[in-house]
Scaffold this motif. Structure first.
Motif, PDB file in Angstrom:
ATOM      1  N   VAL A  89       2.387  58.748  59.426  1.00 22.47           N
ATOM      2  CA  VAL A  89       1.707  58.863  58.236  1.00 22.47           C
ATOM      3  C   VAL A  89       2.125  57.324  57.433  1.00 22.47           C
ATOM      4  N   PRO A  90       1.340  56.776  56.525  1.00 22.90           N
ATOM      5  CA  PRO A  90       1.545  55.387  56.009  1.00 22.90           C
ATOM      6  C   PRO A  90       2.826  55.187  55.379  1.00 22.90           C
ATOM      7  N   GLU A  91       3.488  56.220  54.838  1.00 18.71           N
ATOM      8  CA  GLU A  91       4.382  56.174  53.956  1.00 18.71           C
ATOM      9  C   GLU A  91       5.489  57.509  54.161  1.00 18.71           C
ATOM     10  N   LYS A  92       6.563  57.345  53.653  1.00 19.69           N
ATOM     11  CA  LYS A  92       7.431  58.572  53.594  1.00 19.69           C
ATOM     12  C   LYS A  92       6.982  59.522  52.669  1.00 19.69           C
ATOM     13  N   ILE A  93       7.179  60.667  52.942  1.00 19.43           N
ATOM     14  CA  ILE A  93       6.766  61.831  51.841  1.00 19.43           C
ATOM     15  C   ILE A  93       7.908  62.465  51.451  1.00 19.43           C
ATOM     16  N   SER A  94       7.976  62.907  50.098  1.00 18.43           N
ATOM     17  CA  SER A  94       9.194  63.704  49.505  1.00 18.43           C
ATOM     18  C   SER A  94       9.350  64.864  50.104  1.00 18.43           C
ATOM     19  N   LYS A  95      10.536  65.437  50.108  1.00 22.00           N
ATOM     20  CA  LYS A  95      10.788  66.616  50.470  1.00 22.00           C
ATOM     21  C   LYS A  95      10.056  67.741  49.824  1.00 22.00           C
ATOM     22  N   HIS A  96       9.987  67.600  48.407  1.00 21.00           N
ATOM     23  CA  HIS A  96       9.240  68.427  47.453  1.00 21.00           C
ATOM     24  C   HIS A  96       7.854  68.533  48.056  1.00 21.00           C
ATOM     25  N   ARG A  97       7.219  67.413  48.195  1.00 21.50           N
ATOM     26  CA  ARG A  97       5.720  67.345  48.515  1.00 21.50           C
ATOM     27  C   ARG A  97       5.621  67.852  49.732  1.00 21.50           C
ATOM     28  N   LEU A  98       6.587  67.684  50.668  1.00 21.55           N
ATOM     29  CA  LEU A  98       6.215  68.146  52.141  1.00 21.55           C
ATOM     30  C   LEU A  98       6.317  69.906  52.035  1.00 21.55           C
ATOM     31  N   ILE A  99       7.062  70.387  51.096  1.00 21.85           N
ATOM     32  CA  ILE A  99       6.946  72.017  51.172  1.00 21.85           C
ATOM     33  C   ILE A  99       6.001  72.287  50.197  1.00 21.85           C
ATOM     34  N   GLN A 100       5.075  71.573  49.585  1.00 23.73           N
ATOM     35  CA  GLN A 100       3.955  71.823  48.757  1.00 23.73           C
ATOM     36  C   GLN A 100       2.940  71.961  49.954  1.00 23.73           C
ATOM     37  N   ILE A 101       2.899  70.748  50.616  1.00 20.79           N
ATOM     38  CA  ILE A 101       1.869  70.602  51.849  1.00 20.79           C
ATOM     39  C   ILE A 101       1.918  71.838  52.833  1.00 20.79           C
ATOM     40  N   ALA A 102       3.201  72.184  53.166  1.00 14.82           N
ATOM     41  CA  ALA A 102       3.505  73.276  54.051  1.00 14.82           C
ATOM     42  C   ALA A 102       2.950  74.440  53.644  1.00 14.82           C
ATOM     43  N   ASN A 103       3.319  74.872  52.482  1.00 12.31           N
ATOM     44  CA  ASN A 103       2.692  76.094  51.776  1.00 12.31           C
ATOM     45  C   ASN A 103       1.121  76.166  51.616  1.00 12.31           C
ATOM     46  N   TYR A 104       0.548  75.160  51.383  1.00  9.68           N
ATOM     47  CA  TYR A 104      -0.674  75.208  51.307  1.00  9.68           C
ATOM     48  C   TYR A 104      -1.426  75.471  52.734  1.00  9.68           C
ATOM     49  N   ILE A 105      -0.729  74.496  53.824  1.00 13.85           N
ATOM     50  CA  ILE A 105      -1.292  74.821  55.278  1.00 13.85           C
ATOM     51  C   ILE A 105      -1.142  76.116  55.628  1.00 13.85           C
ATOM     52  N   LYS A 106      -0.212  77.124  55.374  1.00 16.51           N
ATOM     53  CA  LYS A 106       0.054  78.412  55.722  1.00 16.51           C
ATOM     54  C   LYS A 106      -1.089  79.137  54.845  1.00 16.51           C
ATOM     55  N   ASP A 107      -1.115  78.835  53.729  1.00 15.71           N
ATOM     56  CA  ASP A 107      -2.053  79.752  52.930  1.00 15.71           C
ATOM     57  C   ASP A 107      -3.471  79.476  53.323  1.00 15.71           C
ATOM     58  N   ASN A 108      -3.813  78.362  53.781  1.00 15.89           N
ATOM     59  CA  ASN A 108      -5.090  77.885  54.090  1.00 15.89           C
ATOM     60  C   ASN A 108      -5.535  78.687  55.391  1.00 15.89           C
ATOM     61  N   PHE A 109      -4.695  78.800  56.334  1.00 19.27           N
ATOM     62  CA  PHE A 109      -4.753  79.383  57.556  1.00 19.27           C
ATOM     63  C   PHE A 109      -4.747  80.837  57.579  1.00 19.27           C
ATOM     64  N   ASN A 110      -4.326  81.570  56.757  1.00 16.82           N
ATOM     65  CA  ASN A 110      -3.953  83.043  56.724  1.00 16.82           C
ATOM     66  C   ASN A 110      -4.983  83.448  55.620  1.00 16.82           C
ATOM     67  N   ASP A 111      -5.612  82.663  54.763  1.00 19.13           N
ATOM     68  CA  ASP A 111      -6.549  83.231  53.879  1.00 19.13           C
ATOM     69  C   ASP A 111      -7.710  82.133  53.699  1.00 19.13           C
ATOM     70  N   GLU A 112      -8.951  82.542  54.277  1.00 24.67           N
ATOM     71  CA  GLU A 112      -9.936  81.402  54.061  1.00 24.67           C
ATOM     72  C   GLU A 112     -10.285  81.001  52.742  1.00 24.67           C
ATOM     73  N   SER A 113     -10.021  81.678  51.788  1.00 24.19           N
ATOM     74  CA  SER A 113     -10.320  81.174  50.403  1.00 24.19           C
ATOM     75  C   SER A 113      -9.151  80.218  50.065  1.00 24.19           C
ATOM     76  N   GLY A 114      -7.936  80.271  50.646  1.00 23.91           N
ATOM     77  CA  GLY A 114      -6.785  79.378  50.285  1.00 23.91           C
ATOM     78  C   GLY A 114      -6.465  79.685  48.859  1.00 23.91           C
ATOM     79  N   SER A 115      -5.400  78.771  48.432  1.00 24.13           N
ATOM     80  CA  SER A 115      -4.911  79.047  47.014  1.00 24.13           C
ATOM     81  C   SER A 115      -5.589  78.088  45.965  1.00 24.13           C
TER      82      SER A 115
END
Length: 321
Positions: A165-191
């Protein structure tokens, strides 16, 4: 159609030929199978089977050996007698637990174990992981420009992917991204909230790249193959069919075998013999079977041997293991 007695004689010829590798005569059938008829009767029945194209006569003796049509008839009877049975995957479930639910290690061990038991080459195809649910996603920064993504599936399998990635991502932001990816794959509608959080953010490109990485890995995993007992291919060949080794290896390496499960394949156990597989594979047979993980993931097993294969042993093993 053939009579029950003719079928029993055909079965005897097939099984004795597989054991001995030699044409089978009437005396051998009577001695080994306690057939309560005269040698002349056996020879007459063998002649009938020959006229039907189910057996062939050796040049130098009165013995017969199975034709490809005869092997097909024999195998069809085996499959018909076991039609209502379903393969039992308890051994694979045990191997998953023994390998700490590392699916790749378990399938590799499974392929080797089946090969050792059958003395034939065994090929196992990984299930389609797009049908597996994601239970957890973790993202980590190891260095400033590298994100590690760990995906945990409901089956227990774990995948590791990494993205620069171009620059370091904060831990808080990584958690948000991880939750989004999980929701996106388990529920096609996503959050909807998660989608809004990344739609116009500077991390949107990273999110899409991580999703693309995961999609590609799941797509690639459907062609993951685990091979056991490759040397058995060489051991089973003799001077008459040694030329087949190159064709079967090319066939396996090209992943054409996957098409056997896509074209004209019925769930359960099936057998393809010689040119039913490929025009260049006259001396090869493949026993096909499904296996299941957690009742929602389906993969495939192929046991590869000569046309004179111990079909009954292999089929029974695949139902039990």
């Amino acid at each position: 159609m053939i009579t029950d007695r003719q079928l029993s004689i055909l079965n005897a010829i097939v099984e004795d030929y597989v054991d001995y590798g030699l044409p089978i005569g009437s005396k051998t059938i009577i001695d080994r199978h306690n057939v309560d008829v005269s040698p002349a009767t056996i020879r007459n029945e063998m002649k009938y089977l020959e006229n039907e194209g189910l057996v062939e006569k050796a040049h130098a003796s009165s013995g017969r050996f199975p034709s490809i049509k005869g092997f097909r008839y024999y195998v069809d009877q085996l499959l018909e007698n076991n039609y209502s049975r379903k393969p039992n995957n308890q051994r694979l479930n045990d191997l998953l637990a023994e390998n700490n639910y590392n699916l790749s290690n378990a399938l590799s061990a499974y392929a080797n174990e089946l090969s050792m038991t059958t003395n034939y080459t065994t090929l196992i195809m990984k299930p389609n992981q797009t049908k597996d649910l994601i239970t957890d996603v973790h993202l980590f920064n190891t260095v400033a420009n590298l994100v590690i993504m760990v995906i945990v599936f409901e089956s227990g399998d774990v995948e590791h992917l990494q993205l620069a990635v171009p620059e370091k991502i904060s831990k808080h932001r990584l958690i948000q991204i991880a939750n989004y990816i999980k929701d996106n794959f388990n529920d096609e509608s996503g959050s909807k909230i998660s989608k809004m959080a990344f739609e116009h953010s500077r991390d949107s490109v990273t999110v899409l790249q991580l999703i693309d990485l995961l999609n590609q890995r799941l797509k690639d995993s459907t062609s993951d193959i685990y091979l056991g007992g490759k040397s058995n291919l060489i051991d089973m060949l003799n001077e008459q069919n040694v030329s087949s080794i190159q064709q079967i290896l090319q066939y396996l390496e090209s992943n054409k075998i996957l098409k056997l499960f896509e074209d004209d394949y019925h769930s359960g156990i099936d057998v393809k013999i010689g040119q039913e597989i490929d025009n260049n594979l006259e001396n090869i047979s493949i026993v096909l079977s499904d296996y299941h993980i957690e009742n929602h993931l389906t993969g495939h097993i192929a046991v590869i041997g000569p046309t004179a294969m111990r079909y009954q042993n292999v089929i029974q093993l695949l139902y039990k293991i």
